[in-house]
Design a protein around this motif. Structure first.
Motif, PDB file in Angstrom:
ATOM      1  N   GLN A   8       7.670  -2.592   1.190  1.00 32.66           N
ATOM      2  CA  GLN A   8       6.418  -2.095   0.610  1.00 32.66           C
ATOM      3  C   GLN A   8       5.315  -2.006   1.665  1.00 32.66           C
ATOM      4  O   GLN A   8       4.556  -1.035   1.702  1.00 32.66           O
ATOM      5  N   ASP A  11       6.000   0.848   3.929  1.00 37.27           N
ATOM      6  CA  ASP A  11       5.629   2.114   3.276  1.00 37.27           C
ATOM      7  C   ASP A  11       4.118   2.324   3.328  1.00 37.27           C
ATOM      8  O   ASP A  11       3.638   3.451   3.496  1.00 37.27           O
ATOM      9  N   TYR A  12       3.366   1.221   3.179  1.00 31.20           N
ATOM     10  CA  TYR A  12       1.911   1.346   3.243  1.00 31.20           C
ATOM     11  C   TYR A  12       1.478   1.814   4.626  1.00 31.20           C
ATOM     12  O   TYR A  12       0.626   2.705   4.755  1.00 31.20           O
ATOM     13  N   SER A  15       2.005   5.386   4.952  1.00 29.92           N
ATOM     14  CA  SER A  15       1.070   6.177   4.139  1.00 29.92           C
ATOM     15  C   SER A  15      -0.270   6.386   4.821  1.00 29.92           C
ATOM     16  O   SER A  15      -0.988   7.347   4.515  1.00 29.92           O
ATOM     17  N   HIS A  60      -9.085   0.984   6.547  1.00 30.61           N
ATOM     18  CA  HIS A  60      -7.700   0.650   6.201  1.00 30.61           C
ATOM     19  C   HIS A  60      -7.614  -0.775   5.662  1.00 30.61           C
ATOM     20  O   HIS A  60      -6.947  -1.034   4.655  1.00 30.61           O
ATOM     21  N   LEU A  64      -6.319  -2.187   2.063  1.00 30.26           N
ATOM     22  CA  LEU A  64      -5.190  -3.120   2.040  1.00 30.26           C
ATOM     23  C   LEU A  64      -5.552  -4.425   1.346  1.00 30.26           C
ATOM     24  O   LEU A  64      -4.676  -5.110   0.805  1.00 30.26           O
ATOM     25  N   ILE A  70      -2.961  -2.672  -4.608  1.00 26.99           N
ATOM     26  CA  ILE A  70      -1.657  -3.086  -4.099  1.00 26.99           C
ATOM     27  C   ILE A  70      -0.602  -2.775  -5.157  1.00 26.99           C
ATOM     28  O   ILE A  70      -0.514  -3.450  -6.189  1.00 26.99           O
TER      29      ILE A  70
END
Length: 325
Positions: A8, A11-12, A15, A60, A64, A70
């Motif tokens: 995950q 993947d973030y 992105s 960012h 996050l 999330i």
């Protein structure tokens, strides 16, 4: 210590335009992307933090560090938001930090205030800006999400300069200092956390969510007990008297009502712990995190309970069902 970089999080990073392969290369971390997850040593993790510090902007980090953004189940946040209040949430957060990585959370409780600071496990390694800001914002987000209010800290201190958007998020000027610090009014941390504000529920394993939905439709007393246990166990407050208080009955009445349905509190507790455990295993959570989430302080005790439930050890179960950590 083995530190895991989950799919995950990978993947973030993708992105927001961060090339994970280049990041690993610059941090001198072996390219293990062919694995389900990347496991790092403490030194590799520290080098990765330093490289992330150069790659991620404050914008960012702000994104996050917002619990609401999330899109995955994070045990540390689930346990923290299952807590009865902010003080207990901080303790849960600090406990999980020790499990998942080499960042320590120090909590100092005074008469009217509570101070929180962060440091790398090894004193000769200073936390980069990314880590300090991320931890400060996550802590604040947990408190705000739990109570459903924009709680403001009394003091924010950091060795780094923050931009205007970050200052707006904190709601006050940040003091420049050698260390890092968040100071809260203790009364803010004593405010009740609302169960419905735990947004991690929606990311639980599908079968567990189905079971929870079934409990809501049932009218039996034991179903109400089980429903309360699902949120109480991660909080650490799940004794019979805790559940009785949540249901507005005496402990004696709790036991009597369960006996009338041919069950007991111990049976209901173990039933919920067993269901949660097998669901967490399907989610590929590490053993120590699962142990904590289902209410066991010692992994060895959890292992013994699991063998009673499954008729085999955790190692045997993972091997049989090819669960990889």
């Amino acid at each position: 210590m083995k530190i895991t970089i989950t799919n995950q999080f990978q993947d973030y990073l993708k992105s927001i335009g961060v090339d994970i392969e280049i990041l690993l290369q610059r941090a001198e971390v072996p390219n293990k992307l062919w694995h389900e997850e990347i496991n790092l040593t403490t030194l590799e993790y520290y080098r990765l933090l330093q490289k992330l510090d150069k790659e991620l902007t404050e914008e960012h980090i702000l994104a996050l560090s917002q619990i609401s953004k999330i899109q995955m189940f994070v045990p540390a946040f689930f346990a923290s938001l299952s807590s009865p209040n902010g003080m207990e949430a901080l303790r849960h957060f600090a406990h999980f930090k020790k499990i998942v990585g080499p960042i320590d959370v120090d909590i100092i409780e005074a008469e009217n205030t509570v101070s929180v600071s962060y440091k790398f496990t090894y004193n000769n390694m200073e936390l980069p800006k990314f880590s300090v800001l991320n931890e400060q914002l996550l802590t604040l987000s947990i408190i705000r999400t739990g109570v459903g209010e924009r709680v403001l800290p009394l003091v924010v201190e950091s060795p780094f300069d923050y931009d205007s958007k970050t200052l707006k998020e904190f709601g006050l000027p940040v003091q420049k200092g050698k260390g890092n610090l968040l100071v809260f009014d203790k009364s803010d941390l004593q405010k009740t956390f609302l169960t419905q504000n735990n947004i991690m529920w929606q990311y639980l394993e599908t079968e567990l969510n189905k079971h929870l939905s079934g409990l809501e439709k049932s009218q039996s007393f034991s179903s109400y007990v089980q429903s309360e246990l699902y949120s109480a166990i991660p909080s650490g407050l799940f004794l019979a008297e805790d559940i009785a208080k949540r249901l507005g009955v005496s402990t004696r009445s709790l036991q009597r009502n369960l006996a009338a349905e041919n069950t007991s509190f111990k049976q209901e507790l173990q039933s919920v712990q067993k269901a949660m455990t097998f669901s967490y295993l399907k989610m590929n959570l590490p053993t120590e995190e699962i142990s904590t989430l289902v209410g066991y302080r010692e992994v060895s005790a959890f292992g013994r309970a699991f063998k009673n439930w499954a008729g085999m050890t955790l190692t045997e179960y993972k091997k049989q069902f090819r669960i990889i950590y």
